[in-house]
Design an enzyme around this catalytic site. Structure first.
Site, PDB file in Angstrom:
ATOM      1  N   LEU A   1       2.553   6.639  -4.851  1.00  0.00           N
ATOM      2  CA  LEU A   1       3.776   7.148  -5.498  1.00  0.00           C
ATOM      3  C   LEU A   1       3.577   8.533  -6.120  1.00  0.00           C
ATOM      4  CD1 LEU A   1       5.322   3.948  -7.162  1.00  0.00           C
ATOM      5  CD2 LEU A   1       6.190   5.203  -5.190  1.00  0.00           C
ATOM      6  N   ARG A   2       2.348   8.948  -6.269  1.00  0.00           N
ATOM      7  CA  ARG A   2       1.986  10.309  -6.718  1.00  0.00           C
ATOM      8  C   ARG A   2       2.273  10.622  -8.187  1.00  0.00           C
ATOM      9  NH1 ARG A   2      -1.254  10.571  -2.567  1.00  0.00           N
ATOM     10  NH2 ARG A   2      -0.373  11.306  -0.624  1.00  0.00           N
TER      11      ARG A   2
ATOM     12  N   ASN B   1      -5.796   9.458   7.289  1.00  0.00           N
ATOM     13  CA  ASN B   1      -7.102   8.844   7.090  1.00  0.00           C
ATOM     14  C   ASN B   1      -6.954   7.352   6.809  1.00  0.00           C
ATOM     15  OD1 ASN B   1      -9.824   8.547   6.723  1.00  0.00           O
ATOM     16  ND2 ASN B   1      -9.777   9.175   4.571  1.00  0.00           N
TER      17      ASN B   1
ATOM     18  N   ASN C   1      -4.561   6.453  -7.112  1.00  0.00           N
ATOM     19  CA  ASN C   1      -5.101   7.826  -7.020  1.00  0.00           C
ATOM     20  C   ASN C   1      -4.082   8.863  -7.481  1.00  0.00           C
ATOM     21  OD1 ASN C   1      -3.526   7.445  -4.688  1.00  0.00           O
ATOM     22  ND2 ASN C   1      -4.836   8.718  -3.395  1.00  0.00           N
TER      23      ASN C   1
ATOM     24  N   HIS D   1     -10.947   0.646   0.847  1.00  0.00           N
ATOM     25  CA  HIS D   1     -10.779   1.780   1.760  1.00  0.00           C
ATOM     26  C   HIS D   1     -12.133   1.932   2.441  1.00  0.00           C
ATOM     27  CE1 HIS D   1      -9.603   6.129   2.642  1.00  0.00           C
ATOM     28  NE2 HIS D   1     -10.903   6.136   2.855  1.00  0.00           N
TER      29      HIS D   1
ATOM     30  N   HIS E   1       0.835  -1.210   0.000  1.00  0.00           N
ATOM     31  CA  HIS E   1       0.000   0.000   0.000  1.00  0.00           C
ATOM     32  C   HIS E   1       0.871   1.261   0.000  1.00  0.00           C
ATOM     33  CE1 HIS E   1      -4.047   1.760   1.468  1.00  0.00           C
ATOM     34  NE2 HIS E   1      -3.323   2.723   0.925  1.00  0.00           N
TER      35      HIS E   1
ATOM     36  N   ASP F   1      -8.644   3.395  -3.337  1.00  0.00           N
ATOM     37  CA  ASP F   1      -8.077   3.898  -2.079  1.00  0.00           C
ATOM     38  C   ASP F   1      -7.901   5.418  -2.051  1.00  0.00           C
ATOM     39  OD1 ASP F   1      -6.799   3.312   0.567  1.00  0.00           O
ATOM     40  OD2 ASP F   1      -5.244   4.488  -0.417  1.00  0.00           O
TER      41      ASP F   1
ATOM     42  N   ASP G   1       0.787   2.515   3.799  1.00  0.00           N
ATOM     43  CA  ASP G   1      -0.061   3.616   3.315  1.00  0.00           C
ATOM     44  C   ASP G   1       0.799   4.883   3.155  1.00  0.00           C
ATOM     45  OD1 ASP G   1      -2.167   5.122   2.428  1.00  0.00           O
ATOM     46  OD2 ASP G   1      -3.275   5.131   4.307  1.00  0.00           O
TER      47      ASP G   1
ATOM     48  N   HIS H   1      -5.752  -0.484   5.723  1.00  0.00           N
ATOM     49  CA  HIS H   1      -5.529   0.318   6.938  1.00  0.00           C
ATOM     50  C   HIS H   1      -6.591   0.177   8.031  1.00  0.00           C
ATOM     51  CE1 HIS H   1      -8.001   2.960   4.460  1.00  0.00           C
ATOM     52  NE2 HIS H   1      -6.981   3.384   3.731  1.00  0.00           N
TER      53      HIS H   1
HETATM   54  O1  DOR Z   1      -4.125   9.510   4.844  1.00  0.00           O
HETATM   55  C1  DOR Z   1      -4.345   9.071   3.725  1.00  0.00           C
HETATM   56  N1  DOR Z   1      -3.711   9.565   2.641  1.00  0.00           N
HETATM   57  N2  DOR Z   1      -5.239   8.076   3.571  1.00  0.00           N
HETATM   58  C2  DOR Z   1      -5.647   7.662   2.353  1.00  0.00           C
HETATM   59  O2  DOR Z   1      -6.465   6.768   2.280  1.00  0.00           O
HETATM   60  C3  DOR Z   1      -5.127   8.303   1.127  1.00  0.00           C
HETATM   61  C4  DOR Z   1      -3.818   8.932   1.375  1.00  0.00           C
HETATM   62  C5  DOR Z   1      -3.371   9.870   0.272  1.00  0.00           C
HETATM   63  O3  DOR Z   1      -3.469   9.513  -0.904  1.00  0.00           O
HETATM   64  O4  DOR Z   1      -2.843  10.950   0.606  1.00  0.00           O
END
Ligand code: DOR
Length: 424
Positions: free
Chosen positions: A64-65, A279, A95, A180, A61, A153, A306, A233
């Site tokens: 990588l952005r 989160n 995402n 999620h 989990h 997620d 995460d 998570h």
């Molecule tokens: O804290 C979080 N950040 N929880 C998530 O489910 C997504 C993640 C994010 O992509 O920043």
């Protein structure tokens, strides 16, 4: 061919129940021999005396952005961070912008990761197109291109009919849906755990039931469809209990917990450091104890970071508007050693199971074991090194860690991917 001899370490392999002082000989990208007192010439010798030799760690989990938010992390910086943290394989969440919901995006991630050359990257593709929760992604086609699991997620799939269809389709390829679990009507615009601390700090809360009603729903849908669901998570005692009961019943459910959810509580939000904003949120002492117990008895199969790197601009703001997320790849192993191994909650074999063998099994990937003829993905861990976490030393671009300045124990000293040392 390069030869590497990992000498005199405590070799721990859950897949063969091995826990013994042994040598491991690597030639090229393969483990060729595991045994006592291996002798010979022409090796690069890694002295593993007093160290743990684990199958390469697998983090199922990771955010990588890239593409879209390269100022927070890139595939290059994120995979370098993974190698520094002891991970040889990571699964990355969809995402991004664009979202990983097409074969082209799966290919893009794989190519970029290969070019970066640090660790292996397995893409998780979106359950729904654009993460909108409405229309399913082309699940079968994405599996063919290399997606190992499906998840929206960062957001839940709020529509239960869509989730039912997703599980029906994913079960045709026997790939897991990573859920999620958050009922957004219940979480609303909360910023931290709902409870005594949120009242004291004057912040809107996210109740435990926001997670638990969705864990219960997804277990019900998995039971009905026969599909595999993996709960991401897990943060509350109630969720742990729901998963425990569903497993006992034979539902095909697995679960993960993050290092921050077994290391911190909502009391750590006192001081309003936005690095504690995540989160699902940090929960109570009782929840943390339940998560640890779940990890101990195997209700929670895997430890996953995460890893959610953010830019300073997203965190150096007031708590209510800060982004959710913790940069986790470079502290996960230390927190697991400090809070689970050294405190006797997990044995070395259980730790290797939670951080390597189980996540590899859940994703259906070839990893998570140490065997002759197998791929030489190996993590050598010094469980005794004590150090102070310094986010400025992170390879990740995300410096958002609530563990900065904390003294911890245990570190990966060698991360070996396909027989090559990657963390130096
Ligand atoms: O804290 C979080 N950040 N929880 C998530 O489910 C997504 C993640 C994010 O992509 O920043």
């Amino acid at each position: 061919m390069e030869k590497l001899l990992i000498k005199g370490g405590r070799v721990v392999d859950p897949s063969s129940s091995t826990d013994a002082v042994l040598d491991v000989l690597v030639e090229g990208n393969k483990i060729v021999l595991i045994g006592k007192d291996i002798e010979g010439e022409g090796f690069q010798v890694v002295d593993a005396g007093g160290k743990l030799v684990f199958p390469g760690l697998v983090d199922m989990h990771v955010h990588l952005r890239e593409p879209g938010q390269e100022h927070k992390e890139t595939i290059e910086s994120g995979t370098r961070s993974a190698a520094a943290g002891g991970f040889t394989t990571i699964a990355c969440m969809p995402n991004t912008d664009p979202v990983i919901d097409t074969p082209a995006m799966v290919e893009y991630i794989k190519l970029k990761a290969e070019k970066a050359g640090y660790v292996k990257v397995k893409p998780v593709a979106a359950i729904t197109k654009g993460l909108k929760g409405e229309e399913l992604s082309p699940i079968g086609e994405l599996v063919q291109y290399g997606a190992v699991a499906f998840s929206d997620d960062g957001r839940p799939v709020m529509n239960s009919r869509v989730m039912r269809r997703a599980m029906e389709y994913s079960s045709m390829w026997d790939v897991p849906i990573i859920s999620h679990c958050e009922d957004t009507d219940l979480s609303g615009d909360g910023h931290m755990n709902e409870g005594e601390m949120s009242t004291v700090l004057g912040m809107r809360g996210i109740p435990a039931i926001a997670e638990e009603v969705m864990v219960a729903r997804d277990i019900a849908i998995a039971r009905f469809t026969g599909a595999r669901v993996h709960i991401a998570h897990v943060s509350t005692a109630g969720s742990v209990e729901l998963v425990r009961r569903a497993k006992a019943e034979g539902v095909r459910v697995t679960a993960e917990a993050t290092p921050h959810h077994f290391s911190l509580t909502d009391r750590d939000v006192d001081g309003y450091s936005t690095n504690t904003k995540v989160n699902p949120p940090l929960r109570t002492y009782e929840d943390v104890e339940a998560v640890k117990q779940g990890l101990r008895d195997g209700t929670i199969d895997a430890i996953a970071t995460d890893h959610a790197p953010h830019h300073r601009d997203d965190k150096e703001v007031e708590y209510a508007v800060a982004a959710f997320g913790i940069s986790g790849l470079e502290t996960a192993l230390s927190l697991a050693v400090t809070n689970l191994l050294n405190s006797g909650i997990l044995t070395p074999i259980q730790l290797a199971e939670r951080m390597s063998t189980a996540p590899a099994r859940i994703l259906g990937i070839e990893a998570g074991c140490l065997k002759e003829g197998g791929t030489a993905d190996i993590t050598v861990i010094d469980p005794d090194i004590e150090y102070v976490v310094d986010v400025n030393a992170f390879k990740s671009k995300g410096k958002n860690s609530p563990f900065d300045g904390m003294s911890v124990r245990g570190k990966a000293v060698y991360t070996i991917v396909d027989g090559i040392i990657k963390n130096i």
